[in-house]
Design a protein around this motif. Structure first.
Motif, PDB file in Angstrom:
ATOM      1  N   PHE A  94      -1.004  -2.065 -17.987  1.00  0.00           N
ATOM      2  CA  PHE A  94      -0.637  -2.041 -19.403  1.00  0.00           C
ATOM      3  C   PHE A  94      -1.361  -0.905 -20.128  1.00  0.00           C
ATOM      4  CE2 PHE A  94      -0.171  -6.289 -17.727  1.00  0.00           C
ATOM      5  CZ  PHE A  94       1.171  -6.503 -17.969  1.00  0.00           C
ATOM      6  N   ARG A  95      -2.538  -0.529 -19.620  1.00  0.00           N
ATOM      7  CA  ARG A  95      -3.218   0.659 -20.160  1.00  0.00           C
ATOM      8  C   ARG A  95      -2.335   1.879 -19.888  1.00  0.00           C
ATOM      9  NH1 ARG A  95      -8.015  -1.522 -17.444  1.00  0.00           N
ATOM     10  NH2 ARG A  95      -9.331  -2.508 -19.003  1.00  0.00           N
ATOM     11  N   GLU A  96      -1.873   1.933 -18.653  1.00  0.00           N
ATOM     12  CA  GLU A  96      -1.036   3.063 -18.248  1.00  0.00           C
ATOM     13  C   GLU A  96       0.238   3.123 -19.092  1.00  0.00           C
ATOM     14  OE1 GLU A  96      -0.748   2.667 -14.055  1.00  0.00           O
ATOM     15  OE2 GLU A  96      -0.737   4.824 -13.709  1.00  0.00           O
ATOM     16  N   ALA A  97       0.865   1.949 -19.267  1.00  0.00           N
ATOM     17  CA  ALA A  97       2.118   1.890 -20.027  1.00  0.00           C
ATOM     18  C   ALA A  97       1.905   2.304 -21.481  1.00  0.00           C
ATOM     19  CB  ALA A  97       2.687   0.474 -19.965  1.00  0.00           C
ATOM     20  N   ALA A  98       0.698   2.038 -21.985  1.00  0.00           N
ATOM     21  CA  ALA A  98       0.411   2.393 -23.382  1.00  0.00           C
ATOM     22  C   ALA A  98      -0.079   3.836 -23.519  1.00  0.00           C
ATOM     23  CB  ALA A  98      -0.632   1.434 -23.942  1.00  0.00           C
ATOM     24  N   GLY A  99      -0.067   4.573 -22.398  1.00  0.00           N
ATOM     25  CA  GLY A  99      -0.473   5.974 -22.441  1.00  0.00           C
ATOM     26  C   GLY A  99      -1.979   6.172 -22.372  1.00  0.00           C
ATOM     27  N   GLU A 100      -2.718   5.078 -22.087  1.00  0.00           N
ATOM     28  CA  GLU A 100      -4.176   5.207 -21.964  1.00  0.00           C
ATOM     29  C   GLU A 100      -4.550   5.554 -20.532  1.00  0.00           C
ATOM     30  OE1 GLU A 100      -6.007   1.561 -23.229  1.00  0.00           O
ATOM     31  OE2 GLU A 100      -4.674   1.419 -24.958  1.00  0.00           O
ATOM     32  N   GLN A 101      -5.779   5.989 -20.370  1.00  0.00           N
ATOM     33  CA  GLN A 101      -6.282   6.304 -19.038  1.00  0.00           C
ATOM     34  C   GLN A 101      -6.530   5.003 -18.269  1.00  0.00           C
ATOM     35  OE1 GLN A 101      -6.819   9.279 -17.563  1.00  0.00           O
ATOM     36  NE2 GLN A 101      -7.718   8.350 -15.741  1.00  0.00           N
ATOM     37  N   PRO A 102      -5.880   4.801 -17.109  1.00  0.00           N
ATOM     38  CA  PRO A 102      -6.173   3.570 -16.353  1.00  0.00           C
ATOM     39  C   PRO A 102      -7.597   3.607 -15.796  1.00  0.00           C
ATOM     40  CG  PRO A 102      -4.693   4.989 -15.115  1.00  0.00           C
ATOM     41  CD  PRO A 102      -4.875   5.635 -16.452  1.00  0.00           C
ATOM     42  N   LYS A 103      -8.185   2.443 -15.626  1.00  0.00           N
ATOM     43  CA  LYS A 103      -9.547   2.361 -15.099  1.00  0.00           C
ATOM     44  C   LYS A 103      -9.560   2.371 -13.578  1.00  0.00           C
ATOM     45  CE  LYS A 103     -12.339  -0.422 -18.306  1.00  0.00           C
ATOM     46  NZ  LYS A 103     -12.975  -1.747 -18.440  1.00  0.00           N
ATOM     47  N   TYR A 104      -8.541   1.738 -13.011  1.00  0.00           N
ATOM     48  CA  TYR A 104      -8.550   1.528 -11.554  1.00  0.00           C
ATOM     49  C   TYR A 104      -7.438   2.357 -10.907  1.00  0.00           C
ATOM     50  CZ  TYR A 104     -11.501  -2.183 -13.234  1.00  0.00           C
ATOM     51  OH  TYR A 104     -12.512  -2.866 -13.880  1.00  0.00           O
ATOM     52  N   PHE A 105      -7.540   3.663 -11.119  1.00  0.00           N
ATOM     53  CA  PHE A 105      -6.475   4.551 -10.630  1.00  0.00           C
ATOM     54  C   PHE A 105      -6.586   4.789  -9.128  1.00  0.00           C
ATOM     55  CE2 PHE A 105      -9.921   6.825 -12.692  1.00  0.00           C
ATOM     56  CZ  PHE A 105     -10.407   7.621 -11.666  1.00  0.00           C
ATOM     57  N   SER A 106      -7.712   4.466  -8.514  1.00  0.00           N
ATOM     58  CA  SER A 106      -7.823   4.628  -7.065  1.00  0.00           C
ATOM     59  C   SER A 106      -8.563   3.427  -6.486  1.00  0.00           C
ATOM     60  CB  SER A 106      -8.603   5.900  -6.738  1.00  0.00           C
ATOM     61  OG  SER A 106      -9.962   5.715  -7.065  1.00  0.00           O
ATOM     62  N   GLN A 107      -8.451   3.310  -5.155  1.00  0.00           N
ATOM     63  CA  GLN A 107      -9.121   2.174  -4.511  1.00  0.00           C
ATOM     64  C   GLN A 107     -10.634   2.291  -4.623  1.00  0.00           C
ATOM     65  OE1 GLN A 107      -7.686   1.015  -0.680  1.00  0.00           O
ATOM     66  NE2 GLN A 107      -5.808   0.205  -1.602  1.00  0.00           N
ATOM     67  N   GLN A 108     -11.137   3.542  -4.748  1.00  0.00           N
ATOM     68  CA  GLN A 108     -12.590   3.723  -4.906  1.00  0.00           C
ATOM     69  C   GLN A 108     -13.073   3.050  -6.194  1.00  0.00           C
ATOM     70  OE1 GLN A 108     -10.645   6.122  -3.800  1.00  0.00           O
ATOM     71  NE2 GLN A 108     -11.575   6.733  -1.864  1.00  0.00           N
ATOM     72  N   GLU A 109     -12.248   3.179  -7.243  1.00  0.00           N
ATOM     73  CA  GLU A 109     -12.643   2.572  -8.519  1.00  0.00           C
ATOM     74  C   GLU A 109     -12.692   1.056  -8.392  1.00  0.00           C
ATOM     75  OE1 GLU A 109     -13.607   4.586 -10.951  1.00  0.00           O
ATOM     76  OE2 GLU A 109     -13.144   6.131  -9.480  1.00  0.00           O
ATOM     77  N   ILE A 110     -11.684   0.518  -7.693  1.00  0.00           N
ATOM     78  CA  ILE A 110     -11.653  -0.942  -7.508  1.00  0.00           C
ATOM     79  C   ILE A 110     -12.853  -1.374  -6.668  1.00  0.00           C
ATOM     80  CG2 ILE A 110     -10.345  -2.882  -6.552  1.00  0.00           C
ATOM     81  CD1 ILE A 110      -7.787  -1.382  -7.184  1.00  0.00           C
ATOM     82  N   LYS A 111     -13.145  -0.574  -5.644  1.00  0.00           N
ATOM     83  CA  LYS A 111     -14.270  -0.894  -4.753  1.00  0.00           C
ATOM     84  C   LYS A 111     -15.575  -0.958  -5.553  1.00  0.00           C
ATOM     85  CE  LYS A 111     -16.128  -1.251  -0.559  1.00  0.00           C
ATOM     86  NZ  LYS A 111     -15.899  -2.485   0.204  1.00  0.00           N
ATOM     87  N   LYS A 112     -15.762   0.067  -6.405  1.00  0.00           N
ATOM     88  CA  LYS A 112     -16.992   0.105  -7.207  1.00  0.00           C
ATOM     89  C   LYS A 112     -17.083  -1.138  -8.097  1.00  0.00           C
ATOM     90  CE  LYS A 112     -16.828   4.672  -8.416  1.00  0.00           C
ATOM     91  NZ  LYS A 112     -16.824   5.677  -9.458  1.00  0.00           N
ATOM     92  N   ALA A 113     -15.932  -1.493  -8.677  1.00  0.00           N
ATOM     93  CA  ALA A 113     -15.932  -2.616  -9.622  1.00  0.00           C
ATOM     94  C   ALA A 113     -16.219  -3.938  -8.922  1.00  0.00           C
ATOM     95  CB  ALA A 113     -14.586  -2.685 -10.339  1.00  0.00           C
ATOM     96  N   ILE A 114     -15.623  -4.148  -7.756  1.00  0.00           N
ATOM     97  CA  ILE A 114     -15.829  -5.434  -7.064  1.00  0.00           C
ATOM     98  C   ILE A 114     -17.247  -5.503  -6.486  1.00  0.00           C
ATOM     99  CG2 ILE A 114     -14.750  -4.688  -4.874  1.00  0.00           C
ATOM    100  CD1 ILE A 114     -14.414  -8.193  -6.339  1.00  0.00           C
ATOM    101  N   GLU A 115     -17.782  -4.331  -6.093  1.00  0.00           N
ATOM    102  CA  GLU A 115     -19.180  -4.330  -5.626  1.00  0.00           C
ATOM    103  C   GLU A 115     -20.134  -4.661  -6.781  1.00  0.00           C
ATOM    104  OE1 GLU A 115     -18.935  -1.279  -1.807  1.00  0.00           O
ATOM    105  OE2 GLU A 115     -19.567  -0.488  -3.748  1.00  0.00           O
ATOM    106  N   LYS A 116     -19.750  -4.206  -7.968  1.00  0.00           N
ATOM    107  CA  LYS A 116     -20.589  -4.512  -9.129  1.00  0.00           C
ATOM    108  C   LYS A 116     -20.542  -6.013  -9.437  1.00  0.00           C
ATOM    109  CE  LYS A 116     -21.652  -3.409 -13.823  1.00  0.00           C
ATOM    110  NZ  LYS A 116     -21.616  -4.817 -14.191  1.00  0.00           N
TER     111      LYS A 116
END
Lengths: 488, 434
Positions: free
Chosen positions: A453-475
């Motif tokens: 929904f960030r993407e659809a609203a023209g905002e920068q997505p947070k989890y644009f790659s699996q690395q971002e997701i990895k960092k978030a779940i590790e956190k």
């Protein structure tokens, strides 16, 4: 001294004296009664639907000659045994989920039981019994008797199945729609519904719907891919220092969650879908929604209300709702690479992983502070008998842990039972530290669900790659660890 | 000093009373008074023998035997021991007070006897006491009430903040005294320290802004509804009162629903072709803070309005007439007449409002609970200290740390309240009739 002063002084003095004497005298205890009274703490649904009355009346009738009677403990469903029990205010018998009961077991607030002493023992699968095992000083103790299994299920209206599902959505012709068998077809059908939504705001038909901020309902996106909550020590006990939500290929599962969220509305970010799923399934806006078996009656109520509004009598509306509302397990196959957009027909068996959902086992336990242990055992034996469990299933829609009741009822109940036996239900860890997992995971899952929904609203997505997701779940793993250990 | 010397040179009955309460009075043939004092003395000795000494020792040890319900070992309940120890100190302080009054009484009687006066009978002595020291009788109930319901819980909380109570250390585990470790963790442990100062800063901003918004919102509304041109004043005043009459948490849940993705605001936004807005979700820090301030105003402005309406009704209209004749503008009249008058009367309310807002638990608990933001330890970016305190002590069982934070909040709000009140006109000109 004026009369007024004397009167006031007398009044105030009597207040002080009466307060002090009131505090010092706890009163005379009632004379001992020969009949044993057991206080039973059941869950709110069992009370509301009248099952507790049925259970208590049946038990009291059966044990009237033995001088044992059961009464409703009349306490809040989640009242704290640890706080009340030691002072004599807790229940004698308590019914709750394994994670809650085992929190009590860690501090010995509930008694160890010999499960073999109970008649239901031979019918209960080992996995259900294990949910109530605790290791203390190298010894394993069982502290609860399993009653029913909880796991997320899909609820849908049968009349909302596509007319051509047998020809278009049943590739293996096994009489089960593909979208109830694998997640890629569930994604495909959800996408089809979204693409063909002709309403002005494109908000009249959705496929799969779930509030993604809820780990319990959406654990399959982690546990199917090898993630776990707590690791195990060499002796099989849980190790709360080893937090493994980021382990295995959980990143893959969370990518799938992100894909699925794109086919929903923003309600998947917070509790909106959890709150409106009954109504939206009833009015046909959602094709299917995730919930637990104990909410079955709420779906039926909303659907029956819709039929009543359309002119059916109350009885006919309820009968039609029960006939039309279906509850099935979540699709059993998830894509191994987490890509829900792939065509299932082009995927081989190695492209799939089995769906593992998060679940729990509810059961009975005996308070360590009861004065009537043997009578409590009698009560639990009675409450877990074939007849009472069948009654419970009929009245509350639960999935029993007793194999004989599951077999006798067949259908979904039996399927849930099999899933537990086959290890497709990841049971909530039975240790105190599990309390710390909910909010960090709720925050992350909601945040990932928001990304499309960030993407659809023209905002920068947070989890644009699996690395971002990895960092978030590790956190999240680290946050849970910190919550458990930082202040110890 | 003189009294002390007097006591040292006192007669045998006074010295006897110093050793055993009531004996002096008995030697002075004040039988009833002597028996009452002696009864107090014996009761205290019996209390000490039965439980008092044990309770005082328990206060320092907090237990030595761990309970085991499975083995039938009852064990020591550290928290109960702390409470009983506290009670033992209160009883001892009470006893010391009575003992002092016993010595003073014997001393006074001694002087009277030496002066040749006849000692009054018990009933007459009581009458004199009730007459001359009536304020003691009148204040006894409120003082006992404040002691039990205000002071003791605060002292208990302060004591808890010096223990390791919480986490895994909950009964039947034994609690220990750990000195200032909890305060050290709050102020030194990097994750907690950072969270503490971030939340404290936001908490101060929140308390200040929301107090001003509520206060001036209510005053503005009261002034508006006080205007002659407004028709049906009673009718219009009823609306804010309705908002006030609805239980706060119901209002908050209503607002949470209104601002949720499935709520009516987003419904109309999407119906008109826009995208749903996450007013309260994880990205909505600033928006959520603004919504919190507005929702708080919705709940609190009616109270300020009613208060201001009452105060404005006491205004002397002649002041405005005189000001108008002198050419003062409406704004000047507001800042020089209305505002000073209202602020003078409501300074204590402003202080309680600030403290109330500083500790406003409900707003963000109901609007945006269940989120932990990055950079915060077990908290979100809208949480106030009281919400964080709840997360730590209730959700996560860290009672000791929670108590330490409570104490810090208590110190901040107490200092602010006292300083503001002591410097205010309402205190300095307490006797001034405006």
């Amino acid at each position: 001294m004026s009369k007024y002063k004397r009167l006031t002084a007398l009044l105030l003095s009597s207040v002080i004296i009466s307060t002090m004497t009131g505090c010092s005298d706890s009163g005379v205890e009632a004379s001992a009664d020969e009949a044993i009274t057991l206080r039973i703490l059941e869950n709110d649904t069992a009370k509301q639907e009248g099952y507790l009355d049925v259970l208590i009346n049946a038990f009291n009738e059966a044990y009237k000659d033995k001088g044992i009677q059961a009464v409703d403990a009349n306490m809040e469903e989640y009242s704290d045994l640890a706080a009340n029990g030691p002072y004599g205010y807790g229940p004698d018998v308590i019914y709750q989920a394994n994670d809650k009961l085992m929190t009590y077991a860690e501090d010995k607030h509930i008694l160890p039981l010999d499960i073999e002493e109970f008649d239901c023992y031979e019918y209960v699968p080992e996995e259900a019994g294990d949910a109530f095992n605790i290791n203390i000083d190298g010894e394993t103790y069982c502290c609860g008797i399993p009653v029913n299994i909880q796991e997320p299920m899909l609820f849908y209206r049968e009349d909302k199945m596509p007319e051509n599902w047998q020809t278009e959505w049943d590739d293996n012709s096994n009489g089960v729609a593909d979208f109830f068998e694998n997640w890629n077809d569930l994604y495909a059908y959800s996408k089809y519904l979204r693409d063909t939504d002709a309403s002005a705001n494109k908000d009249s038909q959705y496929g799969f719907m779930s509030s993604f901020n809820n780990l319990y309902l959406n654990g399959q996106f982690l546990f199917s891919y090898g993630a776990y909550v707590f690791g195990e020590n060499a002796d099989g006990t849980l190790n709360s220092e080893d937090i493994g939500l980021s382990k295995g290929n959980s990143v893959t599962g969370l990518s799938a969650l992100r894909q699925m969220a794109a086919l929903m509305n923003e309600g998947c970010i917070d509790d909106t879908i959890t709150m409106n799923r009954y109504e939206k399934i009833a009015d046909g806006t959602y094709f299917c929604a995730v919930s637990t078996p104990d909410t079955y009656s709420l779906f039926v109520e909303k659907l029956a209300l819709k039929y009543e509004n359309e002119g059916l009598s109350e009885a006919d509306a309820k009968a039609k709702a029960i006939e039309n509302l279906k509850m099935v397990e979540l699709p059993e196959l998830m894509p191994a690479d987490g890509d829900l957009t792939k065509n299932s027909e082009e995927m081989s068996s190695s492209d799939w992983v089995e769906t593992v959902v998060m679940g729990g086992v509810n059961g009975y336990a005996i308070s360590s502070y009861t004065e009537h242990r043997e009578a409590c055992v009698e009560f639990i034996n009675f409450a877990t008998s074939f007849e009472m469990i069948q009654n419970r299933m009929d009245m509350l829609g639960i999935a029993p842990t007793r194999s004989d009741v599951a077999e006798a009822s067949g259908g979904v109940t039996d399927t849930i039972f099999e899933s537990l036996s086959e290890g497709n239900i990841y049971l909530m860890p039975s240790i105190k530290a599990v309390d710390q997992i909910w909010v960090p995971t709720q925050t992350l899952l909601g945040d990932i669900a928001k990304d499309p929904f960030r993407e659809a609203a023209g905002e920068q997505p947070k989890y644009f790659s699996q690395q971002e997701i990895k960092k978030a779940i590790e956190k999240v793993d680290k946050d849970i660890y910190d919550a458990i250990y930082t202040l110890k | 000093m003189e009294q002390k010397r007097g006591l040292l040179k006192s007669s045998f009955p006074v010295k006897a009373s110093m050793v055993i309460m009531g004996t002096g009075q008995l030697l002075q043939k004040q039988w009833i008074k002597g028996i009452l004092y002696l009864t107090c003395f014996v009761s205290y000795i019996v209390y000490l023998a039965l439980t008092g000494v044990e309770d005082i020792i328990g206060f320092f040890t907090l237990g030595t035997v761990k309970g085991d319900a499975w083995l039938g070992i009852e064990g020591d309940d550290s928290i109960m021991m702390l409470l009983k120890g506290l009670l033992a100190f209160v009883i001892t302080a009470f006893f010391v007070g009575i003992h002092k009054s016993n010595i003073n009484d014997a001393h006074r009687s001694d002087i009277k006897v030496k002066q040749g006066s006849v000692l009054p009978k018990f009933s007459k002595a009581c009458g004199i006491f009730f007459d001359k020291k009536f304020y003691i009788i009148a204040l006894a109930v409120p003082v006992v009430g404040v002691l039990i319901f205000n002071i003791l819980p605060i002292v208990f909380m302060i004591l808890i903040s010096f223990t390791n109570y919480g986490g895994d250390v909950v009964p039947p585990e034994l609690v220990d005294w750990i000195g200032f470790d909890n305060f050290g963790k709050v102020l030194a442990l990097s994750e907690i320290k950072d969270t503490f100062f971030k939340i404290l800063a936001w908490n101060l901003v929140w308390a200040l802004i929301s107090t001003l918004v509520n206060y001036f919102g209510g005053l503005g509304l009261a002034l508006l509804l006080n205007k002659k041109c407004v028709k049906g004043k009673a009718f219009w005043r009823a609306f804010p009162v309705l908002a006030y009459a609805v239980p706060g948490f119901i209002t908050l849940l209503g607002f949470k629903f209104m601002f949720s993705y499935g709520g009516p605001i987003n419904y109309y936004i999407t119906m008109s072709g826009g995208s749903a807005i996450g007013f309260l979700d994880i990205d909505a820090g600033l928006t959520a803070k603004l919504i919190g301030i507005l929702v708080n105003a919705w709940i609190s402005v009616p109270t300020s309005m009613l208060l201001a309406t009452g105060i404005l009704s006491n205004m002397n209209k002649d002041l405005y007439d005189a000001a108008s004749i002198d050419g003062a503008s409406k704004w000047k009249q507001f800042t020089k007449i209305t505002l000073p008058f209202v602020i003078f009367s409501t300074t204590p309310v402003l202080i309680t409002s600030f403290v109330g807002n500083f500790n406003n638990f409900g707003i963000f608990y109901f609007l945006r609970g269940g989120l932990y933001n990055e950079g915060y330890f077990l908290a979100s970016d809208t949480d106030l200290l009281i919400n964080w305190l709840y997360n730590l002590s209730i959700d996560n069982n860290y009672y000791g740390i929670g108590a330490a934070i409570s104490l810090i909040i208590f110190i901040i709000t107490s200092i602010f309240s006292l300083l503001t009140y002591v410097r205010s006109g309402a205190y300095k000109k307490e006797d001034t009739y405006r």
